[in-house]
Motif scaffolding. Structure first.
Motif, PDB file in Angstrom:
ATOM      1  N   CYS A 201    -109.935  87.280 -95.642  1.00 32.25           N
ATOM      2  CA  CYS A 201    -109.492  87.236 -94.237  1.00 32.25           C
ATOM      3  C   CYS A 201    -108.873  85.883 -93.908  1.00 32.25           C
ATOM      4  CB  CYS A 201    -110.677  87.525 -93.312  1.00 32.25           C
ATOM      5  SG  CYS A 201    -111.262  89.236 -93.382  1.00 32.25           S
ATOM      6  N   PHE A 202    -109.504  84.810 -94.371  1.00 28.93           N
ATOM      7  CA  PHE A 202    -108.941  83.481 -94.128  1.00 28.93           C
ATOM      8  C   PHE A 202    -107.582  83.330 -94.806  1.00 28.93           C
ATOM      9  CE2 PHE A 202    -113.344  82.105 -93.081  1.00 28.93           C
ATOM     10  CZ  PHE A 202    -113.059  81.509 -91.861  1.00 28.93           C
ATOM     11  N   VAL A 203    -107.459  83.882 -96.015  1.00 27.16           N
ATOM     12  CA  VAL A 203    -106.178  83.808 -96.726  1.00 27.16           C
ATOM     13  C   VAL A 203    -105.097  84.568 -95.963  1.00 27.16           C
ATOM     14  CG1 VAL A 203    -104.973  84.504 -98.828  1.00 27.16           C
ATOM     15  CG2 VAL A 203    -107.224  83.439 -98.981  1.00 27.16           C
ATOM     16  N   ILE A 204    -105.438  85.751 -95.446  1.00 27.73           N
ATOM     17  CA  ILE A 204    -104.456  86.545 -94.694  1.00 27.73           C
ATOM     18  C   ILE A 204    -104.031  85.817 -93.417  1.00 27.73           C
ATOM     19  CG2 ILE A 204    -104.155  88.691 -93.403  1.00 27.73           C
ATOM     20  CD1 ILE A 204    -105.970  90.038 -95.473  1.00 27.73           C
ATOM     21  N   ILE A 205    -105.012  85.243 -92.708  1.00 26.86           N
ATOM     22  CA  ILE A 205    -104.685  84.501 -91.480  1.00 26.86           C
ATOM     23  C   ILE A 205    -103.807  83.298 -91.795  1.00 26.86           C
ATOM     24  CG2 ILE A 205    -105.677  83.123 -89.614  1.00 26.86           C
ATOM     25  CD1 ILE A 205    -108.107  84.990 -89.711  1.00 26.86           C
ATOM     26  N   LEU A 206    -104.143  82.564 -92.850  1.00 24.96           N
ATOM     27  CA  LEU A 206    -103.347  81.400 -93.235  1.00 24.96           C
ATOM     28  C   LEU A 206    -101.934  81.810 -93.638  1.00 24.96           C
ATOM     29  CD1 LEU A 206    -103.205  78.365 -93.802  1.00 24.96           C
ATOM     30  CD2 LEU A 206    -104.091  78.836 -96.101  1.00 24.96           C
ATOM     31  N   ALA A 207    -101.827  82.929 -94.384  1.00 26.71           N
ATOM     32  CA  ALA A 207    -100.498  83.405 -94.780  1.00 26.71           C
ATOM     33  C   ALA A 207     -99.674  83.803 -93.560  1.00 26.71           C
ATOM     34  CB  ALA A 207    -100.638  84.588 -95.737  1.00 26.71           C
ATOM     35  N   GLY A 208    -100.311  84.420 -92.549  1.00 28.46           N
ATOM     36  CA  GLY A 208     -99.591  84.784 -91.331  1.00 28.46           C
ATOM     37  C   GLY A 208     -99.089  83.572 -90.572  1.00 28.46           C
ATOM     38  N   VAL A 209     -99.936  82.537 -90.464  1.00 22.42           N
ATOM     39  CA  VAL A 209     -99.521  81.309 -89.769  1.00 22.42           C
ATOM     40  C   VAL A 209     -98.355  80.648 -90.490  1.00 22.42           C
ATOM     41  CG1 VAL A 209    -100.272  78.996 -89.108  1.00 22.42           C
ATOM     42  CG2 VAL A 209    -101.792  80.952 -88.743  1.00 22.42           C
ATOM     43  N   LEU A 210     -98.439  80.561 -91.821  1.00 19.70           N
ATOM     44  CA  LEU A 210     -97.348  79.953 -92.588  1.00 19.70           C
ATOM     45  C   LEU A 210     -96.064  80.769 -92.457  1.00 19.70           C
ATOM     46  CD1 LEU A 210     -99.223  78.886 -95.855  1.00 19.70           C
ATOM     47  CD2 LEU A 210     -98.407  77.409 -94.004  1.00 19.70           C
ATOM     48  N   GLU A 211     -96.186  82.091 -92.424  1.00 19.06           N
ATOM     49  CA  GLU A 211     -95.005  82.941 -92.290  1.00 19.06           C
ATOM     50  C   GLU A 211     -94.316  82.708 -90.946  1.00 19.06           C
ATOM     51  OE1 GLU A 211     -93.816  87.697 -92.593  1.00 19.06           O
ATOM     52  OE2 GLU A 211     -95.900  87.032 -92.795  1.00 19.06           O
ATOM     53  N   VAL A 212     -95.104  82.618 -89.883  1.00 24.54           N
ATOM     54  CA  VAL A 212     -94.525  82.344 -88.560  1.00 24.54           C
ATOM     55  C   VAL A 212     -93.847  80.979 -88.546  1.00 24.54           C
ATOM     56  CG1 VAL A 212     -95.087  81.926 -86.129  1.00 24.54           C
ATOM     57  CG2 VAL A 212     -96.134  83.847 -87.349  1.00 24.54           C
ATOM     58  N   PHE A 213     -94.476  79.994 -89.151  1.00 22.47           N
ATOM     59  CA  PHE A 213     -93.900  78.649 -89.182  1.00 22.47           C
ATOM     60  C   PHE A 213     -92.571  78.638 -89.939  1.00 22.47           C
ATOM     61  CE2 PHE A 213     -93.438  74.554 -91.358  1.00 22.47           C
ATOM     62  CZ  PHE A 213     -93.392  73.695 -90.269  1.00 22.47           C
ATOM     63  N   VAL A 214     -92.524  79.321 -91.090  1.00 22.06           N
ATOM     64  CA  VAL A 214     -91.290  79.359 -91.881  1.00 22.06           C
ATOM     65  C   VAL A 214     -90.188  80.091 -91.131  1.00 22.06           C
ATOM     66  CG1 VAL A 214     -90.254  80.254 -93.998  1.00 22.06           C
ATOM     67  CG2 VAL A 214     -92.490  79.147 -94.082  1.00 22.06           C
ATOM     68  N   LEU A 215     -90.515  81.210 -90.498  1.00 21.00           N
ATOM     69  CA  LEU A 215     -89.502  81.960 -89.752  1.00 21.00           C
ATOM     70  C   LEU A 215     -88.960  81.146 -88.575  1.00 21.00           C
ATOM     71  CD1 LEU A 215     -91.063  85.547 -89.739  1.00 21.00           C
ATOM     72  CD2 LEU A 215     -89.074  84.750 -91.031  1.00 21.00           C
ATOM     73  N   ARG A 216     -89.802  80.405 -87.918  1.00 19.35           N
ATOM     74  CA  ARG A 216     -89.337  79.586 -86.793  1.00 19.35           C
ATOM     75  C   ARG A 216     -88.400  78.480 -87.268  1.00 19.35           C
ATOM     76  NH1 ARG A 216     -93.747  77.859 -82.493  1.00 19.35           N
ATOM     77  NH2 ARG A 216     -91.786  77.077 -81.620  1.00 19.35           N
ATOM     78  N   THR A 217     -88.690  77.915 -88.434  1.00 18.42           N
ATOM     79  CA  THR A 217     -87.789  76.872 -88.946  1.00 18.42           C
ATOM     80  C   THR A 217     -86.432  77.456 -89.347  1.00 18.42           C
ATOM     81  OG1 THR A 217     -88.744  77.148 -91.156  1.00 18.42           O
ATOM     82  CG2 THR A 217     -89.692  75.439 -89.761  1.00 18.42           C
ATOM     83  N   MET A 218     -86.421  78.721 -89.788  1.00 19.82           N
ATOM     84  CA  MET A 218     -85.157  79.338 -90.191  1.00 19.82           C
ATOM     85  C   MET A 218     -84.245  79.607 -88.994  1.00 19.82           C
ATOM     86  SD  MET A 218     -86.514  82.020 -93.087  1.00 19.82           S
ATOM     87  CE  MET A 218     -84.874  82.727 -93.267  1.00 19.82           C
ATOM     88  N   PHE A 219     -84.814  79.890 -87.841  1.00 17.72           N
ATOM     89  CA  PHE A 219     -84.004  80.208 -86.660  1.00 17.72           C
ATOM     90  C   PHE A 219     -83.954  79.054 -85.655  1.00 17.72           C
ATOM     91  CE2 PHE A 219     -85.291  84.322 -88.327  1.00 17.72           C
ATOM     92  CZ  PHE A 219     -84.095  85.017 -88.317  1.00 17.72           C
ATOM     93  N   ARG A 220     -84.376  77.895 -86.056  1.00 22.92           N
ATOM     94  CA  ARG A 220     -84.349  76.760 -85.140  1.00 22.92           C
ATOM     95  C   ARG A 220     -82.912  76.234 -85.025  1.00 22.92           C
ATOM     96  NH1 ARG A 220     -88.439  72.179 -86.590  1.00 22.92           N
ATOM     97  NH2 ARG A 220     -89.846  73.904 -86.069  1.00 22.92           N
ATOM     98  N   THR A 221     -82.456  75.971 -83.816  1.00 22.69           N
ATOM     99  CA  THR A 221     -81.102  75.423 -83.570  1.00 22.69           C
ATOM    100  C   THR A 221     -81.204  74.156 -82.727  1.00 22.69           C
ATOM    101  OG1 THR A 221     -80.859  76.786 -81.585  1.00 22.69           O
ATOM    102  CG2 THR A 221     -80.025  77.697 -83.667  1.00 22.69           C
ATOM    103  N   VAL A 222     -80.220  73.278 -82.882  1.00 19.77           N
ATOM    104  CA  VAL A 222     -80.181  72.038 -82.098  1.00 19.77           C
ATOM    105  C   VAL A 222     -79.245  72.222 -80.906  1.00 19.77           C
ATOM    106  CG1 VAL A 222     -80.718  70.567 -84.054  1.00 19.77           C
ATOM    107  CG2 VAL A 222     -78.350  71.167 -83.582  1.00 19.77           C
ATOM    108  N   SER A 223     -79.418  71.407 -79.884  1.00 18.22           N
ATOM    109  CA  SER A 223     -78.638  71.567 -78.641  1.00 18.22           C
ATOM    110  C   SER A 223     -77.265  70.905 -78.701  1.00 18.22           C
ATOM    111  CB  SER A 223     -79.421  70.989 -77.454  1.00 18.22           C
ATOM    112  OG  SER A 223     -79.714  69.611 -77.686  1.00 18.22           O
ATOM    113  N   VAL A 224     -76.940  70.161 -79.777  1.00 17.58           N
ATOM    114  CA  VAL A 224     -75.627  69.502 -79.902  1.00 17.58           C
ATOM    115  C   VAL A 224     -75.010  69.890 -81.232  1.00 17.58           C
ATOM    116  CG1 VAL A 224     -76.241  67.558 -78.409  1.00 17.58           C
ATOM    117  CG2 VAL A 224     -76.694  67.437 -80.873  1.00 17.58           C
ATOM    118  N   THR A 225     -73.689  69.759 -81.287  1.00 19.51           N
ATOM    119  CA  THR A 225     -72.957  70.033 -82.518  1.00 19.51           C
ATOM    120  C   THR A 225     -73.015  68.821 -83.430  1.00 19.51           C
ATOM    121  OG1 THR A 225     -70.892  69.221 -81.569  1.00 19.51           O
ATOM    122  CG2 THR A 225     -71.401  71.566 -81.262  1.00 19.51           C
TER     123      THR A 225
END
Length: 232
Positions: A201-225
């Motif tokens: 259960c701890f492994v599954i929870i940790l994997a879910g948190v890491l997955e959310v973190f990785v997905l957020r970094t993939m779609f992160r954008t900056v406000s300037v060019t």
């Protein structure tokens, strides 16, 4: 009465009774020997309270063997085992979760087995004590020579019955030992499954948190060019 029925009954008596008589003569001819020592077995299931000691006493004569098996049913529990010979002399001490002690009696008296729970939690202790009397085997062999010839068949049948009873007790004793061993194994496997499930259960929870973190970094954008102009 039907002649065929009478003929069948006559053949039955002719074949059955001579055969049995021959077997009785065969039994009476060879003197049976009590091939196994007499064994008395006792079993106890004891609840050892914290910081308490329980002692068991067994009177034994010379020529007897005392064999004791003991096992803690709680997983990971340990006790202090003490063996005292007549005169309250400490013969053996050890701290274990299970074990056995075999003693050949050379001095008649009371032999003591003490079990101490030095921990804070209660422990369940299973004890199996066997009293092996080899004197009975010798006495029966000596007495068999005094049995009259006409009672030799009965004597042999009695000795065979004693041998069969001892064999039965032996298998019962082994079965109970295996039962308690299997019980401890099942309890240990149950705890292992619980701990392993919690870890998963701890492994599954940790994997879910890491997955959310990785997905957020993939779609992160900056406000300037890249030229520092505001992004439209």
């Amino acid at each position: 009465m039907d002649a065929r029925l009478v003929f069948s009954i006559a053949i039955f008596f002719c074949l059955y009774f001579p055969g049995n008589a021959g077997k009785d003569e065969e039994k009476a001819g060879a003197r049976q020997i009590y091939s196994k020592p007499h064994i008395r077995r006792f079993q106890f299931h004891v609840l050892l309270r914290s910081q308490k000691e329980e002692c068991f006493y067994q009177d034994a004569t010379v020529g007897t063997n005392l064999v004791v098996f003991y096992q803690i049913m709680n997983d990971g529990g340990k006790i202090r085992f003490r063996h005292l010979i007549p005169g309250d002399v400490e013969d053996h001490v050890e701290v274990v979760s299970r074990g056995h002690r075999s003693t050949e009696i050379k001095e008649e008296g009371i032999y003591t087995y003490c079990f101490t729970n030095f921990r804070r939690n209660e422990l369940q202790l299973h004890i199996m004590l066997s009293v092996i009397d080899r004197n009975l085997q010798r006495r029966l062999y000596e007495e068999s020579a005094e049995v009259p010839e006409e009672y030799q068949g009965t004597w042999n049948a009695t000795i065979e019955l004693l041998n069969d009873v001892d064999t039965m007790y032996k298998f019962m004793f082994q079965k109970r030992r295996r039962t308690y061993y299997d019980l401890q194994l099942v309890e240990g496997n149950g705890k292992f499954v619980v701990y392993w499930s919690v870890a998963q259960c701890f492994v599954i929870i940790l994997a879910g948190v890491l997955e959310v973190f990785v997905l957020r970094t993939m779609f992160r954008t900056v406000s300037v060019t890249p030229t520092n102009k505001p992004r439209s």
